[in-house]
Scaffold this motif. Sequence first.
Motif, mmCIF file in Angstrom:
data_model
loop_
_atom_site.group_PDB
_atom_site.id
_atom_site.type_symbol
_atom_site.label_atom_id
_atom_site.label_comp_id
_atom_site.label_asym_id
_atom_site.label_seq_id
_atom_site.Cartn_x
_atom_site.Cartn_y
_atom_site.Cartn_z
ATOM 1 N N TYR A 97 93.665 35.366 10.866
ATOM 2 C CA TYR A 97 93.583 33.860 10.574
ATOM 3 C C TYR A 97 91.779 33.611 10.802
ATOM 4 C CZ TYR A 97 95.961 30.010 8.704
ATOM 5 O OH TYR A 97 96.344 28.919 7.863
ATOM 6 N N THR A 98 91.151 33.919 10.076
ATOM 7 C CA THR A 98 89.822 33.855 10.354
ATOM 8 C C THR A 98 89.091 34.212 8.917
ATOM 9 O OG1 THR A 98 87.964 34.647 11.674
ATOM 10 C CG2 THR A 98 89.434 36.052 11.028
ATOM 11 N N PHE A 99 87.497 33.706 9.098
ATOM 12 C CA PHE A 99 86.710 34.303 8.013
ATOM 13 C C PHE A 99 86.517 35.733 7.741
ATOM 14 C CE2 PHE A 99 82.388 34.851 5.991
ATOM 15 C CZ PHE A 99 82.701 34.000 4.846
ATOM 16 N N THR A 100 86.456 36.007 6.651
ATOM 17 C CA THR A 100 86.768 37.641 6.245
ATOM 18 C C THR A 100 85.585 38.518 7.213
ATOM 19 O OG1 THR A 100 86.404 39.333 4.585
ATOM 20 C CG2 THR A 100 84.882 37.300 4.459
ATOM 21 N N SER A 101 84.365 38.109 7.320
ATOM 22 C CA SER A 101 83.542 38.995 8.006
ATOM 23 C C SER A 101 83.920 39.316 9.642
ATOM 24 C CB SER A 101 81.901 38.513 8.183
ATOM 25 O OG SER A 101 81.990 37.169 8.654
ATOM 26 N N THR A 102 84.819 38.553 10.168
ATOM 27 C CA THR A 102 85.249 38.792 11.407
ATOM 28 C C THR A 102 85.966 40.241 11.510
ATOM 29 O OG1 THR A 102 85.918 36.669 11.960
ATOM 30 C CG2 THR A 102 86.763 38.304 13.465
ATOM 31 N N ALA A 103 86.526 40.590 10.370
ATOM 32 C CA ALA A 103 87.127 42.002 10.220
ATOM 33 C C ALA A 103 86.349 43.002 9.345
ATOM 34 C CB ALA A 103 88.419 41.805 9.462
ATOM 35 N N THR A 104 85.522 42.322 8.253
ATOM 36 C CA THR A 104 84.652 43.343 7.373
ATOM 37 C C THR A 104 83.666 44.025 8.303
ATOM 38 O OG1 THR A 104 83.688 41.536 6.409
ATOM 39 C CG2 THR A 104 85.433 42.462 5.286
ATOM 40 N N CYS A 105 83.065 43.104 9.539
ATOM 41 C CA CYS A 105 82.062 43.580 10.146
ATOM 42 C C CYS A 105 82.294 45.128 10.831
ATOM 43 C CB CYS A 105 81.595 42.786 11.218
ATOM 44 S SG CYS A 105 82.751 42.699 12.566
ATOM 45 N N ALA A 106 83.733 45.413 10.983
ATOM 46 C CA ALA A 106 84.218 46.588 11.502
ATOM 47 C C ALA A 106 84.163 47.786 10.375
ATOM 48 C CB ALA A 106 85.351 46.548 11.976
ATOM 49 N N LEU A 107 84.619 47.336 9.087
ATOM 50 C CA LEU A 107 84.305 47.954 8.036
ATOM 51 C C LEU A 107 83.024 48.436 7.703
ATOM 52 C CD1 LEU A 107 87.257 46.534 5.685
ATOM 53 C CD2 LEU A 107 87.273 48.881 6.813
ATOM 54 N N MET A 108 82.107 47.656 7.803
ATOM 55 C CA MET A 108 80.645 47.825 7.523
ATOM 56 C C MET A 108 80.026 48.829 8.306
ATOM 57 S SD MET A 108 79.517 43.907 7.195
ATOM 58 C CE MET A 108 77.698 43.985 6.937
ATOM 59 N N HIS A 109 80.705 49.221 9.350
ATOM 60 C CA HIS A 109 80.206 50.159 10.278
ATOM 61 C C HIS A 109 81.059 51.707 10.298
ATOM 62 C CE1 HIS A 109 77.600 52.090 13.463
ATOM 63 N NE2 HIS A 109 78.623 52.258 14.220
ATOM 64 N N GLY A 110 82.137 51.606 9.511
ATOM 65 C CA GLY A 110 83.016 52.750 9.373
ATOM 66 C C GLY A 110 84.357 52.662 10.346
ATOM 67 N N ALA A 111 84.334 51.568 11.012
ATOM 68 C CA ALA A 111 85.442 51.320 11.909
ATOM 69 C C ALA A 111 86.597 50.570 11.184
ATOM 70 C CB ALA A 111 84.982 50.381 13.046
ATOM 71 N N ILE A 112 87.743 50.540 11.836
ATOM 72 C CA ILE A 112 88.958 50.195 11.150
ATOM 73 C C ILE A 112 89.572 48.530 12.063
ATOM 74 C CG2 ILE A 112 91.298 50.587 10.482
ATOM 75 C CD1 ILE A 112 89.199 52.191 8.940
ATOM 76 N N PRO A 113 89.848 47.674 11.143
ATOM 77 C CA PRO A 113 90.062 46.498 11.682
ATOM 78 C C PRO A 113 91.652 46.402 11.815
ATOM 79 C CG PRO A 113 89.051 45.809 9.610
ATOM 80 C CD PRO A 113 89.294 47.455 9.616
ATOM 81 N N VAL A 114 92.208 46.193 12.943
ATOM 82 C CA VAL A 114 93.715 46.175 13.298
ATOM 83 C C VAL A 114 93.955 44.789 13.572
ATOM 84 C CG1 VAL A 114 95.244 46.603 14.909
ATOM 85 C CG2 VAL A 114 93.750 48.358 14.325
#
Length: 542
Positions: free
Chosen positions: A227-244
């Motif tokens: 429950y947050t803005f999208t980049s809280t999670a996509t910042c991990a994807l941008m570096h190849g990490a995975i949001p949980v």
Amino acid sequence: MGDRSPRRVRGTLRHPPHGPKGGVPHHRGRQGVLEQGIRHRGHGTPLLLRVRPSQPQQGLAGRHRGKRRCRPRVSQGGFPGRGTAPPGALPKQPVLRRVADVDTARGVLPDDARRAHEAIRAGLVSALALCGGPKTRRVLFPPYPVIGEAERRAVLEVLDEGRLSTFIASPGAQFLGGHRIRQFEQEFGEFHGARFAVAFNSATAALHAAVIGCGIAPGEEVIVPPYTFTSTATCALMHGAIPVFADVDEETFCLDPKALEAVISPRARAVIPVHLFGQPALMDELQQVARRHRLRVIEDCAQAPAATYKGTRVGVLGDCGVFSFQETKNLMTGEGGMLVTNDASIAEIARLVRNHGEAAVSPGEARSYKAEILGWNYRMTEFEAALGRCQLRQLPEQNRARQRLAAHLTRALGGLPGLRVPPLREGCEHVYYVYPLLYDASVWGIPRARFLEAVGAEGIPISGGYVKPLYLSPLYQERRAWAFRAYRGDVSYAEGICPVAERLHRETMLLIAVVRPPATEDDMDDIAAAIWKVWEHRKELT
């Protein structure tokens, strides 16, 4: 709530009812035009009526042709017939109140208040705007962001100087950007008690740099709330990490420490608590879990500049913190962001990431474009820094104004069944990026969507939910990011993994975004009047 005096809402705020108990209030013996507000009958139940003194009204552009119009009175620094903004705060922007004269022959309210009351009571007209009645508010709320003379001068000085962005990869001060950028970083860091502050062109960029600076590797996991803005999670994807995704607490809407612990796997390397809506997350409990599992802590402070947790400003409680300066934020530069930290290594990596990964060449050497790490152009300009310095000086008073407005609205809504203001946690300072409420459809007897439709029709901007829980978007449901191709873990994005966030989104969360300067307490009374009005007439909506 014991005190239900008429002072709580617009329309009776300054003029308590006169005349016999239970009668329609009047103002100094004058008849008036009926407008929505709240008065109280003798037994304490609010009746949504207000009488305004009769006078020619400003009509809407292109409407009510032939009617007499008059120039509205505008008090300096405020709005026609309304209070003024807090001292020292904001540029004065007069707003016209447009309320047309009405009559029963046209299906609306007559001038005479007694006959208007009788018309509503007899069912000849509805009090609800959604059902054909008059609106509580007919003008927009004052605009945001607020740009004053100080901001205008600061931007013009940049134009006059002619140096708009001065990052270079040579030794010297300009390796770190222009002098306004460096001044903004220094002032922002000192304000938050951080040794280092690194300016970016967005909070998304700063979050990306934070993930890199904290040493997260591709394929590793970063735990975030849904429950947050999208980049809280996509910042991990941008570096190849995975949001949980871990669920949120139902009172603060921030990351739940128990939910955090439940999703930690051997691949987990970091957690990003979000101080949502201006309320600090449960940092003591979250950091205890992080220490047990050796997780780095990146605070997402995008909506909470200058909020405090047990006397400390957010952003310096974890390994680093990230702030947003997008134009809707409490401190805005149009676009922009800042990373703060007390870790020299994180600050150094963040500076490289924002400037193409380039390191400074040796003195006397020509620029070689030598990249030490993979970097991007995440640089702030002198324009944004100039605005940011002005806004930072105003931030404490701006936050106090938000707090005053929120407190006033909370009092005005006190005692209203089926709406709950989440409590403030002890030791925390909330800065109210937005004002949240929790809705109980079982008490109101109407779905949340119908409530929102009715309140919106009264001229009040209100929304249901915040964002759909992030994991329900196609990016995660279909594993569209390249980072998933090399991932060997078993993260789940199934519906139902975060039931609190899903319930908030679909059923209970309400948000009001206009509880901020340059709005006044009178504007808050409009909001309360509209909501009380819908409560009184809710049976018409079933």
